[in-house]
Scaffold this motif. Sequence first.
Motif, PDB file in Angstrom:
ATOM      1  N   PHE A 107     -92.636 -88.177  -7.524  1.00  0.00           N
ATOM      2  CA  PHE A 107     -93.681 -88.659  -8.197  1.00  0.00           C
ATOM      3  C   PHE A 107     -94.494 -89.948  -7.662  1.00  0.00           C
ATOM      4  N   VAL A 110     -97.002 -87.951  -5.587  1.00  0.00           N
ATOM      5  CA  VAL A 110     -98.055 -87.413  -6.676  1.00  0.00           C
ATOM      6  C   VAL A 110     -98.956 -88.875  -6.816  1.00  0.00           C
ATOM      7  N   GLY A 113    -100.870 -89.480  -3.312  1.00  0.00           N
ATOM      8  CA  GLY A 113    -101.495 -88.050  -2.901  1.00  0.00           C
ATOM      9  C   GLY A 113    -102.873 -88.469  -2.996  1.00  0.00           C
TER      10      GLY A 113
END
Length: 291
Positions: A107, A110, A113
């Motif tokens: 995460f 994520v 990103g």
Amino acid sequence: MSMAAEERSARAPWALTAPALMLFVGVLLIPLAMTVMLSFHDWGQYKGIEPVFILKNWHEIATDPYYAEMFWRTFRIAILTTLLTALLGAPEAYILNRMSGRWKSFFLLVILGPLLISVVARTLGWALLFGGNNGLVNKLLMSLGAIRSPIPFMFTETGMVVALAHVMMPFMVLSVWAALQRLDPQIENAAMSLGASPATIIRRIIMPQIMPGVLSGAIIVFSLSASAFATPAIIGGRRLKVAATLAYDEFLNTLNWPLGAAVATLLLVALVLIVVGSNALIERRYAEVFR
């Protein structure tokens, strides 16, 4: 050690930092000084830029309510964006901090990103989703009968706040997450074993610990949101200008470079004063945390 060797060792740090210092002066200080000087020049549609010292541009900004509304809109959007990222980013960072190693790494990737994707591409994604009758979400909701007319997103302050919050969210999450590294999870367990309610744990233990991270992230998000150009230009367009898009229009559309330089200089000075003042207050209030 001889005197010559001591002099060489004393000059070594300056020699090592000289290239970086020259680059800093050349690409930052000199352009800023030229921008400030340009703001005091005169401009006419037929005569162009005249290198004279005049306060006409600053007087126009100070007396015309159009510019006051422009800067108020800029800071209003930045404040709302900061509040939205804090409300959503702080819980997200807390949940991330409580995850196990494998899921935390996933995460965290994520969250980081989107920083690898262009701001323009991320903002255009919002335009494709909610861009009037042709937006994918609007078309889907209208086909299902959930709404009768498209959700107003483009050319609205709400759309700019949502898009900017999406762009700035990683900065808030990382700031709060870094502050949470100081928090020992066993303190929460101890408070719970002593009968403290979850609300009390959040209010008395977690919030005081993460508040420096929230405030530090708020400074970053506010300054980046107030000076943002790509997202306001795409979502707001020419109907809903902020200070950055106004300076762009003055430079490249009306070609009134001195007025654009005055707008840019005023925005820079305002942000520097706000950031420096806020940082001083945070360090004074949470001096023990920053030791």
